[in-house]
Design an enzyme around this catalytic site. Structure first.
Site, mmCIF file in Angstrom:
data_model
loop_
_atom_site.group_PDB
_atom_site.id
_atom_site.type_symbol
_atom_site.label_atom_id
_atom_site.label_comp_id
_atom_site.label_asym_id
_atom_site.label_seq_id
_atom_site.Cartn_x
_atom_site.Cartn_y
_atom_site.Cartn_z
ATOM 1 N N PHE A 83 -3.576 10.550 4.880
ATOM 2 C CA PHE A 83 -3.403 9.118 5.083
ATOM 3 C C PHE A 83 -2.263 8.632 4.190
ATOM 4 O O PHE A 83 -2.015 9.183 3.125
ATOM 5 C CB PHE A 83 -4.671 8.358 4.718
ATOM 6 N N ASP A 114 0.844 -1.198 0.000
ATOM 7 C CA ASP A 114 0.000 0.000 0.000
ATOM 8 C C ASP A 114 0.880 1.250 0.000
ATOM 9 O O ASP A 114 0.636 2.203 0.733
ATOM 10 C CB ASP A 114 -0.948 0.005 1.203
#
Length: 434
Positions: A334, A316
């Protein structure tokens, strides 16, 4: 990419290697010959080196298939200040990753065949490893209108996803799955009910209350996943849940697999090796989507990985610059980088005895290859010579300044890890050597 270059790489013979084939779960001592971009010989009897071959004595180091990262942001087009294909692929090579699935949430979004072609051309010209573009599931990744899957797939899209954005409208999701089924295309979706997640920035619970931060309940993931699984049963489309972090989701997925639905799932290396307590005093490099859960939930994820319920581990990789991370926790973006540390962080699970080395490598190589229908991910004669050599026991301290990504937002800042990648090969050509 190495395979596009005119000259063929010279033969290379690995000797005295610990050969780990995650596709079969086997481990043997012996040699491996890479010739003309493929594995020409492998095993205890593989000792012959053709004329002009380079010979490497591995001294017991592991030789395994290169890793396949099914979720990474590479920056191009439009976010070159965060990452480029050149820097992302160098970080990948240094971490043993030989294939990257590039997120479609660029600027412009990868929802047009011309953008798919752009990514492929940039990867060919500036990348060290294979870069496969994910195309948008919906136009603009906005969740309102499905994209042209046939044209995008023909242009070279590996699968269809809206990256870290969830399709909220169930009817749009049904249309997407139905249309994708017609092309036998893979839908890779991030399940999260955005309304239920609200403005949450970390796991809902005692730690969030103590830190004074808004929380995200695990049900935000599970409710969206349950809807998706029901739509898969309705449409018969191939479906991959990109990141699962809530233990409630695992029960739903186990039931879906038991029913024979064409579904797979992944989680991130961060959710397998870190928990909400690691956030400490508002460490924004650990502000992730979905959020890090509690230690009990992390252990549950690891057990699901060991039993094979979780198919894939991803980095990710989401580079963020200083301006978006050096902010109060609630305001920071994020995301964390992870291409270069995914393998070493995963080896924590091996050293603790939670998973075996073949199982870890399967979730990072052979299983992604199966899901994406790629030739890579196995140590067998005739397979592509996408290979890595690493010492699983050699320790090192993560120094963000020595990482190759353009950004430095690693959650493993100054962490002691084990597992040094010494060589990475793509299509028979050495693209990184320590």
């Amino acid at each position: 990419m190495p395979e596009s270059r005119a000259s063929k790489p010279p033969p290379l013979l690995f000797q005295n290697a610990r050969l780990v084939d995650p596709a079969t779960g086997s481990e043997t001592l012996g040699g491996l010959l890479a010739l003309d971009g493929r594995i020409a010989d492998i095993g205890p009897e593989a000792t012959f080196a053709p004329e002009g071959a380079r010979v490497i004595d591995c001294g017991g180091d592991v030789v395994a298939p290169g890793l396949i990262d099914m979720q990474a942001f590479v920056g191009e087009p439009g976010a070159e200040h965060r990452e480029t294909i050149a820097t992302a692929s160098l970080a990948a090579a240094a971490g043993g990753v030989t294939t990257i699935l590039a997120s479609p949430t660029t600027s412009p979004v990868v929802d047009d065949p011309a953008v798919v072609d752009f990514v492929l051309r940039r990867a060919r010209d500036t990348g060290r490893v294979r870069v496969l573009p994910m195309a948008a599931l919906t136009k603009g990744c906005a969740g309102r209108e499905i994209a042209e899957y046939g044209l995008l797939q023909q242009a070279g899209a590996a699968c269809f996803s809206d990256g870290g954005r969830s399709v909220a409208n169930a009817l749009v999701m049904r249309y997407a799955l139905t249309y994708a089924r017609g092309f036998d295309a893979l839908v890779a979706h991030f399940p999260q009910d955005r309304d239920l997640a609200g403005g949450g920035v970390m796991n809902e619970g005692e730690t969030a209350m103590r830190l004074g931060l808004a929380g995200v309940p695990g049900e935000a993931e599970t409710i969206a996943l349950d809807r998706d699984l029901r739509l898969v049963a309705l449409t018969g489309a191939r479906y991959h849940a990109t990141i699962l972090a809530a233990p409630q989701s695992l029960d739903a997925f186990r039931a879906a697999k038991a029913r024979g639905l064409p579904v797979t799932c992944g989680t991130t290396i961060n959710h397998l090796t870190l928990n909400e307590a690691d956030i400490g005093h508002y460490r924004t490099f650990l502000k992730l989507r979905p959020p890090l859960r509690c230690e009990e939930d992390r252990v549950t994820l690891v057990r699901a990985l060991a039993e094979g319920l979780i198919d894939v581990i991803v980095s990710d990789h989401d580079p963020q610059d200083v301006e978006t991370k050096r902010l109060p926790f609630g305001e920071a973006e994020f995301g964390a980088i992870g291409l270069e540390t995914m393998l070493a962080a995963g080896l924590r699970l091996v050293h603790s005895g939670a998973v075996t080395l073949p199982r870890l490598l399967a979730a990072m190589s052979s299983r992604p290859a199966e899901i994406l229908r790629l030739e890579q991910g196995r140590l067998q004669k005739g397979a592509p010579a996408d290979l890595i050599r690493f010492d699983p026991d050699e320790p090192f301290v993560v120094d963000p300044e020595k990482l190759h990504s353009r950004c430095r937002n690693t959650p493993f800042d100054e962490a002691l890890l084990q597992g040094v990648v010494k060589l990475t090969m793509v299509a028979g050509e050495v693209v990184y050597e320590a």
